[in-house]
Structure formats: structure tokens, C-alpha cells
Design a protein around this motif. Structure first.
Motif, PDB file in Angstrom:
ATOM      1  N   TYR A 163       0.609 -44.924 -23.482  1.00  0.00           N
ATOM      2  CA  TYR A 163      -0.566 -44.705 -24.234  1.00  0.00           C
ATOM      3  C   TYR A 163      -1.142 -46.257 -25.210  1.00  0.00           C
ATOM      4  O   TYR A 163       0.118 -47.394 -25.604  1.00  0.00           O
ATOM      5  N   PHE A 179       1.498 -45.853 -35.629  1.00  0.00           N
ATOM      6  CA  PHE A 179       0.329 -45.272 -34.136  1.00  0.00           C
ATOM      7  C   PHE A 179       1.500 -46.232 -32.911  1.00  0.00           C
ATOM      8  O   PHE A 179       0.183 -46.366 -32.318  1.00  0.00           O
ATOM      9  N   PRO A 202      -7.624 -49.103 -18.906  1.00  0.00           N
ATOM     10  CA  PRO A 202      -8.647 -49.503 -18.985  1.00  0.00           C
ATOM     11  C   PRO A 202      -9.856 -49.066 -18.441  1.00  0.00           C
ATOM     12  O   PRO A 202     -11.001 -49.363 -19.326  1.00  0.00           O
ATOM     13  N   ILE A 241      -2.491 -48.408 -27.921  1.00  0.00           N
ATOM     14  CA  ILE A 241      -1.934 -49.016 -29.061  1.00  0.00           C
ATOM     15  C   ILE A 241      -3.333 -49.724 -29.553  1.00  0.00           C
ATOM     16  O   ILE A 241      -3.699 -50.462 -28.994  1.00  0.00           O
ATOM     17  N   TYR A 271      -7.326 -53.362 -27.738  1.00  0.00           N
ATOM     18  CA  TYR A 271      -5.929 -52.622 -27.688  1.00  0.00           C
ATOM     19  C   TYR A 271      -5.158 -53.232 -26.423  1.00  0.00           C
ATOM     20  O   TYR A 271      -5.276 -54.000 -26.245  1.00  0.00           O
ATOM     21  N   VAL A 272      -4.101 -52.127 -26.449  1.00  0.00           N
ATOM     22  CA  VAL A 272      -3.276 -52.591 -25.612  1.00  0.00           C
ATOM     23  C   VAL A 272      -2.891 -51.786 -25.040  1.00  0.00           C
ATOM     24  O   VAL A 272      -2.837 -50.263 -26.242  1.00  0.00           O
ATOM     25  N   ILE A 273      -1.878 -51.308 -23.851  1.00  0.00           N
ATOM     26  CA  ILE A 273      -1.304 -50.058 -23.483  1.00  0.00           C
ATOM     27  C   ILE A 273      -0.004 -50.019 -23.212  1.00  0.00           C
ATOM     28  O   ILE A 273       0.688 -50.771 -22.170  1.00  0.00           O
ATOM     29  N   ASN A 274       0.520 -49.365 -24.436  1.00  0.00           N
ATOM     30  CA  ASN A 274       2.221 -49.784 -24.002  1.00  0.00           C
ATOM     31  C   ASN A 274       2.484 -49.120 -22.759  1.00  0.00           C
ATOM     32  O   ASN A 274       2.658 -47.915 -23.033  1.00  0.00           O
ATOM     33  N   HIS A 275       3.079 -49.818 -22.171  1.00  0.00           N
ATOM     34  CA  HIS A 275       4.367 -49.290 -20.530  1.00  0.00           C
ATOM     35  C   HIS A 275       5.768 -48.817 -21.038  1.00  0.00           C
ATOM     36  O   HIS A 275       6.401 -48.403 -20.209  1.00  0.00           O
ATOM     37  N   ARG A 276       6.450 -50.152 -22.395  1.00  0.00           N
ATOM     38  CA  ARG A 276       7.361 -50.334 -22.867  1.00  0.00           C
ATOM     39  C   ARG A 276       8.303 -48.514 -23.404  1.00  0.00           C
ATOM     40  O   ARG A 276       7.417 -47.736 -23.648  1.00  0.00           O
ATOM     41  N   ILE A 281      -2.575 -57.006 -28.944  1.00  0.00           N
ATOM     42  CA  ILE A 281      -3.796 -56.293 -29.334  1.00  0.00           C
ATOM     43  C   ILE A 281      -5.222 -57.230 -29.272  1.00  0.00           C
ATOM     44  O   ILE A 281      -6.234 -56.665 -28.355  1.00  0.00           O
ATOM     45  N   MET A 287       3.882 -53.916 -15.539  1.00  0.00           N
ATOM     46  CA  MET A 287       3.351 -53.272 -16.457  1.00  0.00           C
ATOM     47  C   MET A 287       4.299 -53.319 -18.221  1.00  0.00           C
ATOM     48  O   MET A 287       4.898 -52.344 -17.624  1.00  0.00           O
ATOM     49  N   ILE A 288       4.101 -53.982 -19.273  1.00  0.00           N
ATOM     50  CA  ILE A 288       4.374 -53.981 -20.283  1.00  0.00           C
ATOM     51  C   ILE A 288       3.429 -53.128 -20.833  1.00  0.00           C
ATOM     52  O   ILE A 288       3.989 -52.228 -22.084  1.00  0.00           O
ATOM     53  N   ALA A 289       2.528 -54.498 -20.884  1.00  0.00           N
ATOM     54  CA  ALA A 289       1.376 -53.455 -22.197  1.00  0.00           C
ATOM     55  C   ALA A 289      -0.349 -54.567 -22.081  1.00  0.00           C
ATOM     56  O   ALA A 289       0.183 -55.547 -22.012  1.00  0.00           O
ATOM     57  N   TYR A 290      -0.711 -53.379 -21.097  1.00  0.00           N
ATOM     58  CA  TYR A 290      -1.846 -54.108 -20.618  1.00  0.00           C
ATOM     59  C   TYR A 290      -2.732 -54.189 -21.512  1.00  0.00           C
ATOM     60  O   TYR A 290      -3.173 -54.416 -22.747  1.00  0.00           O
TER      61      TYR A 290
END
Ligand SMILES: [Zn+2]
Lengths: 379, 137
Positions: free
Chosen positions: B83, A132, B107, B85, B68-73, A143, A192-195
Motif C-alpha cells: 500500500y 496512514f 508505480p 504512503i 510516496y512509497v509503496i510499503n511491501h513490508r 518517501i 522490495m521493501i518500500a518502493y
């Protein structure tokens, strides 16, 4: 408080921290170990117990020329060294060995002689998480935090303050990687790395290592430095899959390890002068403050935002600057332990005046494991 | 350099029924015959009571967004950043990691506790992944 049986008599980090392109990972172990031996005034032949993580004990023992009669290869991530301290204390108290060396090192940045970390496609993580889009800890460890924020009303600004306050501590530590002051706006405007987390809320990636030497409290007075006693410790594991934690509002492993350490030490929260909570990412100190019982979860963000953990605050937290600003080679627990020992010896660069009790709490994996050690400097 | 392929699950004997299920358009869970505990990921015994008598059943596919997180890396192979996760909570209780489709990866659009329903994304002849989309109606 119970009478301590075991103490740290040697503690040191690698000669350099940061980017060390001229040393392999195993040599970083050796550098830290030799520094700790020098710190304790001991020779390699005085060591009869060895513990390490990721690298095997046989690898480190052979490289250093040690013949141990007690071995611990517990490897549960970045808090492995807290577990090693707990196991070593029990082993020394039981007479299984007399003098234990615990080493950590990681060529986290330069990747020289570093074992690859991969997730097999037929493991549970490989089947039920990897497909995923996960790409390393920044995409997984944060997370849970949106759920924690919603449940307890924690704000983005409060989570930014974790990084701001730790940078204030780092500014007082000459060996910290990042010392420039930062503001909440700086954090919230960083990449931003992982919102919801941005660059300044994620740990550094560096090279380095550290080592500890433990022996009985009885012998500990005959060493060059003031003994740092192990008053209590706790440990647990939950799951290697962050998605399968019992709850995102708390870490079960934290809730087992922390209270066990407090109970063994026979102390209460008001006795704690100094606190380390492994901060791979900015939410961890909030989970730690809640799960270790320092305060209700909803108070954790406001407590940090109000400055109670900053220099001069009532609960000094992560006084080396933490994984966010001091260093983070991949398994930061050893550096948290080193800072607790420095504070208990009274020699930390950002020394907490008259600190007598230090709580050092670690995480392994993505909330997969936990270890807590409580140190004191009074016998 | 060849493009890296998306991480692809490799079923084991204990998980094969799950992957057979997604291929057939079913989200299969397990329930303990002894204590009725419903659990995930798959295993041939109950992690609550240790009983080996367990049954496989098809879940409703209804879920809600747990976190969730939104991956920006840099994206994982097969993904385009940013996207999300996500971890979803199934109506039956267990949670699982997944992706949210047919929804902006922001978000604003991804609200915790929003209702979701399962969808199936075919990777190849052997593997179909369970993903989730905002529930209709
Ligand atoms: Zn059962």
C-alpha cells in the motif's frame, strides 16, 4: 584554514559489531567507552565531560563511575554524535571541561535493555502521520526520493549503484557485516521493501557502539595516537515529520549544517580527501553531495554511477561500507565518525592514501536533524 | 492474540477543530490574519510571523501527488501490503501525509503530480481520516 583548538585523542567501537546477544545496550556503551579510554591511554577519572544520546548522560556517567562537570544529552537521532563533537569542542575551547567522552551504543538487533521507541497518539506525528500506515523508518525515510528522482532525473540504476559501490568498500573492511560483491542487477532484484527501495538499498540492523574522547589541541600531542583535529562543524534541525519538510528536493537541515562546517573550517570542496555521508538509505549520499555543495543535485546520481566515489575514485565516500554494508545499530553517526578518525589517523582498513581532510555528515530521524564535522590531521 | 487496531489519532485542544472538520466532511486549514500564510499541521499561531490571530477555513480538497512509497513490508495494523504512503500537496500550499484510495497501489498508477481530491474515511465515531483519490474529470 584556522588553527584547530580541539582534537580527538581516543576513538573506538565496541569489541564486537553485528549480533551481540550477550550484552545489554548500556554494557555496549561501557564496552565502547572502555575501549576508547584504552585507545587514549586514559583512566575513567580523567574524564570530566560526558555526552550521549537516547540513553541519558546520568545513566552512562553513573554506570561508568564518572563525575562530569560538563554534560550534553542532545538526542536528535543518528547524527547526535556529530552535534556532541561540535558542542564538546566549544566547551573545551571555553574551558568548561578538559576531556570529553562521547558514547553511543544500541542493541538494535538483539533489543536487550533497549528503550522502546513509540509515537504517542496525541503527538503531531501520532495524529498526522502514524494513521496512514507507517511502520518504521523504511516506510518513511524513502518517501521524498521519488520527488527527488523526478526533479533531477535520477534513475533507479544510479540509486542501485550507491549500494554496489559501498559494498566494494565494505569488502576491504574485515569488520563489515556484508562483504560479498553485488551488482546493480542484484540490487534491483532484491526484495522490495518500500518502493522504490529494495532490501539492498536499506541499512542493516545490528548491535554495537562506539566512543570518542576529545581534548584541547594543546594537550592532544601527548597521547598515543596522532591527534585528529576538529576543524569545523555545523548543526541544524528541521522537522520530526518527514511529510512537513520544506522540500523533498533537498534537506534544509543539511543545507544549514554542511556549509557552517565548511565556513568554520575555512576549506573548499576541492580540499576534501575523504567523505562520509550517513546512508540509512541509498538516497542520502545524493542529498548530501548536493546539499553540502559538492555538485548540482542532477549530477549526484551520475557521479556515483560513474564510480567517482568507489575505491580509487576521486571522492572516496563511505569507506567503511556505510550503514548499507558496514553496520547500522539504529544511530549510525558514531560509526561514520569512527571511520573519519581512522582515515585521519591513517589506519583505516580501506585507507585513502595521504588523506588530510575528512568531512563527516550525519542525519537524524527522517531528515529531522543534521550534523557535520570536518576533521584534519595537520595542526 | 487480538488483532492490533489501526493507529488512531488522539486530538489535542489545538487540533480538535481539524478532527471535527474531517468528521463533518471538511478539510480544515488555518490562515494567518496578519500575513495570510496558510499552514498545517494545526496550531493556534502562525509559524511564519508568530501572530496569534489566525482563522480556520475549509480547504478546497484539491491536491496533487507530491511523493510516496509503496510499503511491501509487514503492514501496519489495519493495512494490507502493498500500500502507498503518500504526501500530497494541497492546492492551498500545505502538504500532508495520507493514503490514495480508488487507485491501484502501483508505480504505474501512482504518477507524481497527478490530480487528487479529498475523501473521508471514518475510523470510528470520533475519528475520520482525510484520504485522497484521483480527481474526476
Ligand atoms: Zn503570519
Amino acid at each position: 584554514m584556522r588553527k584547530p583548538q580541539v582534537a580527538v585523542v581516543g576513538a573506538a567501537e565496541t569489541t564486537r559489531l553485528g549480533i551481540i546477544p550477550d550484552m545489554s545496550q548500556i554494557q555496549l556503551h561501557a564496552d565502547a567507552a572502555l575501549n576508547a579510554l584504552a585507545d587514549a591511554g586514559l583512566k575513567l577519572s580523567d574524564i570530566d565531560g560526558i555526552a550521549t544520546a537516547v540513553e541519558t548522560p546520568q545513566q552512562i556517567a553513573h554506570y561508568l563511575g564518572i563525575t562530569p562537570r560538563w554534560v550534553d544529552g542532545t538526542s536528535v537521532g543518528g547524527c547526535s554524535f556529530m552535534l556532541h563533537v561540535r558542542h564538546a569542542a566549544a566547551a573545551i575551547a571555553a574551558g568548561l571541561c578538559s576531556t570529553v567522552l562521547i558514547t553511543h551504543a544500541e542493541s538494535g538487533k538483539s533489543m536487550i535493555g533497549k528503550l522502546p521507541r513509540s509515537i504517542p497518539a496525541d503527538s503531531l506525528q501520532g495524529q498526522f502521520e502514524a494513521p496512514f500506515g507507517v511502520v518504521g523508518p523504511p516506510s518513511m525515510f524513502p518517501i521524498p526520493v521519488l520527488r527527488f528522482m523526478k526533479t533531477f532525473g535520477i534513475t533507479h540504476e544510479q540509486l542501485a549503484m550507491v549500494a554496489v559501490v559501498q559494498r566494494e568498500w565494505a569488502a576491504k573492511n574485515p569488520r563489515a557485516m556484508m562483504k560479498e560483491p553485488i551488482s546493480v542487477d542484484d540490487v534491483l532484484n532484491s526484495r522490495m521493501i518500500a518502493y522504490p527501495f529494495r532490501l539492498l538499498q536499506c541499512c542493516l540492523v545490528t548491535d554495537g557502539g562506539g566512543a570518542l574522547i576529545l581534548t584541547s589541541a594543546e594537550r592532544a600531542k601527548n597521547f598515543p595516537h596522532k591527534p585528529v583535529y576538529v576543524l569545523g562543524a555545523g548543526e541544524s534541525v528541521e522537522t520530526p515529520m518527514v511529510s512537513q519538510m520544506e522540500s523533498f528536493n533537498s534537506s534544509r537541515a543539511f543545507r544549514v549544517a554542511g556549509p557552517a562546517a565548511f565556513a568554520e573550517a575555512g576549506i573548499s570542496h576541492s580540499d576534501v580527501d575523504h567523505l562520509m555521508i550517513y546512508d540509512a538509505f541509498a538516497h542520502l549520499p545524493l542529498y548530501g553531495l548536493g546539499d553540502l555543495g559538492f555538485m548540482p543535485y542532477e549530477d549526484t546520481g551520475p557521479f556515483i554511477a560513474a564510480g567517482h566515489t568507489r575505491p580509487g575514485g576521486k571522492l572516496p565516500l563511505n569507506t567503511n561500507g556505510g550503514g548499507l554494508s558496514y553496520m547500522h545499530s539504529g544511530m549510525y553517526g558514531m560509526y561514520a565518525l569512527q571511520e573519519s578518525v581512522r582515515q585521519m589517523r591513517g589506519i583505516a582498513p580501506a585507507q585513502v592514501p595521504n588523506a588530510r581532510i575528512s568531512v563527516c555528515h550525519g542525519v537524524g530521524g527522517m531528515f529531522a536533524a543534521s550534523g557535520t564535522v570536518i576533521f584534519g590531521n595537520q595542526d | 492474540m487480538a488483532e492490533l487496531a489501526r493507529a488512531r489519532p488522539k486530538p489535542t485542544p489545538e487540533t480538535q477543530h481539524f478532527w471535527d472538520g474531517t468528521k463533518a466532511g471538511e478539510l480544515r486549514l488555518q490562515r494567518c490574519d496578519g500575513c495570510a500564510h496558510i499552514y498545517f499541521p494545526p496550531r493556534p499561531f502562525c509559524p511564519h510571523c508568530g501572530g496569534r490571530a489566525v482563522s480556520i477555513f475549509s480547504a478546497s480538497g484539491r491536491a496533487s501527488l507530491y511523493s510516496y512509497v509503496i510499503n511491501h513490508r509487514p503492514a501496519a495494523p489495519g493495512f494490507a501490503a502493498p500500500y502507498a504512503i503518500a504526501v500530497v500537496e494541497l492546492e492551498e500550499g500545505p502538504r500532508m501525509m495520507s493514503n490514495i484510495i480508488d487507485c491501484p497501489q502501483t508505480p504505474e498508477a501512482l504518477q507524481l503530480d497527478m490530480k487528487l481530491e479529498v475523501a473521508f474515511e471514518r475510523l470510528d465515531d470520533a475519528i475520520t481520516l482525510p484520504v485522497f483519490r484521483p480527481a474526476k474529470g
